[in-house]
Motif scaffolding. Structure first.
Motif, mmCIF file in Angstrom:
data_model
loop_
_atom_site.group_PDB
_atom_site.id
_atom_site.type_symbol
_atom_site.label_atom_id
_atom_site.label_comp_id
_atom_site.label_asym_id
_atom_site.label_seq_id
_atom_site.Cartn_x
_atom_site.Cartn_y
_atom_site.Cartn_z
ATOM 1 N N GLN A 240 0.810 -1.200 0.000
ATOM 2 C CA GLN A 240 0.000 0.000 0.000
ATOM 3 C C GLN A 240 0.851 1.260 0.000
ATOM 4 O O GLN A 240 0.413 2.311 -0.461
ATOM 5 C CB GLN A 240 -0.923 0.004 1.221
ATOM 6 C CG GLN A 240 -1.947 -1.103 1.180
ATOM 7 C CD GLN A 240 -2.705 -1.214 2.482
ATOM 8 O OE1 GLN A 240 -2.415 -0.507 3.441
ATOM 9 N NE2 GLN A 240 -3.684 -2.105 2.526
ATOM 10 N N LEU A 241 2.048 1.194 0.532
ATOM 11 C CA LEU A 241 2.911 2.373 0.618
ATOM 12 C C LEU A 241 3.760 2.597 -0.631
ATOM 13 O O LEU A 241 4.273 3.688 -0.821
ATOM 14 C CB LEU A 241 3.832 2.264 1.837
ATOM 15 C CG LEU A 241 3.157 2.344 3.197
ATOM 16 C CD1 LEU A 241 4.173 2.191 4.306
ATOM 17 C CD2 LEU A 241 2.395 3.638 3.351
ATOM 18 N N ALA A 242 3.895 1.580 -1.475
ATOM 19 C CA ALA A 242 4.759 1.710 -2.646
ATOM 20 C C ALA A 242 4.309 2.833 -3.587
ATOM 21 O O ALA A 242 5.134 3.652 -3.991
ATOM 22 C CB ALA A 242 4.851 0.381 -3.392
ATOM 23 N N PHE B 226 13.233 7.116 -12.421
ATOM 24 C CA PHE B 226 13.182 5.697 -12.747
ATOM 25 C C PHE B 226 13.757 4.842 -11.628
ATOM 26 O O PHE B 226 13.262 3.753 -11.343
ATOM 27 C CB PHE B 226 13.910 5.416 -14.063
ATOM 28 C CG PHE B 226 13.219 6.008 -15.253
ATOM 29 C CD1 PHE B 226 11.861 5.862 -15.434
ATOM 30 C CD2 PHE B 226 13.923 6.729 -16.189
ATOM 31 C CE1 PHE B 226 11.203 6.410 -16.521
ATOM 32 C CE2 PHE B 226 13.291 7.286 -17.287
ATOM 33 C CZ PHE B 226 11.933 7.128 -17.447
ATOM 34 N N ILE B 227 14.792 5.338 -10.977
ATOM 35 C CA ILE B 227 15.341 4.627 -9.817
ATOM 36 C C ILE B 227 14.312 4.601 -8.701
ATOM 37 O O ILE B 227 14.147 3.593 -8.010
ATOM 38 C CB ILE B 227 16.663 5.282 -9.362
ATOM 39 C CG1 ILE B 227 17.740 5.049 -10.421
ATOM 40 C CG2 ILE B 227 17.109 4.737 -8.013
ATOM 41 C CD1 ILE B 227 19.007 5.847 -10.185
ATOM 42 N N ALA B 228 13.586 5.701 -8.518
ATOM 43 C CA ALA B 228 12.546 5.757 -7.487
ATOM 44 C C ALA B 228 11.445 4.737 -7.774
ATOM 45 O O ALA B 228 10.931 4.109 -6.849
ATOM 46 C CB ALA B 228 11.963 7.154 -7.402
ATOM 47 N N GLY C 116 5.256 8.489 -5.510
ATOM 48 C CA GLY C 116 4.785 9.860 -5.667
ATOM 49 C C GLY C 116 5.665 10.855 -4.938
ATOM 50 O O GLY C 116 5.990 11.927 -5.460
ATOM 51 N N VAL C 117 6.076 10.527 -3.734
ATOM 52 C CA VAL C 117 6.952 11.414 -2.963
ATOM 53 C C VAL C 117 8.343 11.476 -3.593
ATOM 54 O O VAL C 117 8.968 12.538 -3.646
ATOM 55 C CB VAL C 117 7.029 10.946 -1.494
ATOM 56 C CG1 VAL C 117 8.084 11.697 -0.727
ATOM 57 C CG2 VAL C 117 5.678 11.101 -0.829
ATOM 58 N N ALA C 118 8.813 10.354 -4.109
ATOM 59 C CA ALA C 118 10.163 10.308 -4.681
ATOM 60 C C ALA C 118 10.270 11.055 -6.003
ATOM 61 O O ALA C 118 11.376 11.410 -6.411
ATOM 62 C CB ALA C 118 10.589 8.859 -4.876
ATOM 63 N N THR C 119 9.173 11.303 -6.670
ATOM 64 C CA THR C 119 9.243 12.030 -7.942
ATOM 65 C C THR C 119 9.234 13.542 -7.759
ATOM 66 O O THR C 119 9.414 14.277 -8.731
ATOM 67 C CB THR C 119 8.083 11.644 -8.873
ATOM 68 O OG1 THR C 119 6.848 11.885 -8.203
ATOM 69 C CG2 THR C 119 8.186 10.196 -9.284
ATOM 70 N N ILE C 120 9.035 14.001 -6.543
ATOM 71 C CA ILE C 120 9.043 15.446 -6.303
ATOM 72 C C ILE C 120 10.427 16.029 -6.595
ATOM 73 O O ILE C 120 10.550 17.073 -7.233
ATOM 74 C CB ILE C 120 8.598 15.752 -4.864
ATOM 75 C CG1 ILE C 120 7.130 15.417 -4.703
ATOM 76 C CG2 ILE C 120 8.845 17.218 -4.509
ATOM 77 C CD1 ILE C 120 6.628 15.503 -3.279
#
Length: 74
Positions: A9-11, A63-65, A16-20
């Motif tokens: 559920q957190l993935a 992409f790494i995120a 979303g947070v990592a793409t900021i």
């Protein structure tokens, strides 16, 4: 709930947070390129190529995120 269900559920949230960061980076790269072209229009071709290279490196972080966000935890 076990750990696998919580992680699943957190993935998407983690992605979303990592793409900021990459989004901010691309904005900075494009903004600085526009500023540079406004100052020296004769370098537009060279600056545009460097801009796309910078965008590619910055998007690699996204992409790494994606990959890290969907790695299953044991």
């Amino acid at each position: 709930m076990n750990l696998a269900e919580i992680t699943g559920q957190l993935a998407p949230l983690a992605y979303g947070v990592a793409t900021i960061g990459p989004a901010i980076g691309v904005g900075i790269v494009v903004g600085k390129t526009v500023e540079s072209v406004a100052r020296q229009p004769e370098l537009q071709g060279r600056l545009t190529g460097l801009m796309f290279l910078g965008i590619a490196f910055t998007e690699a972080l996204a992409f790494i995120a994606i990959a890290v966000a969907f790695i299953p935890f044991p």
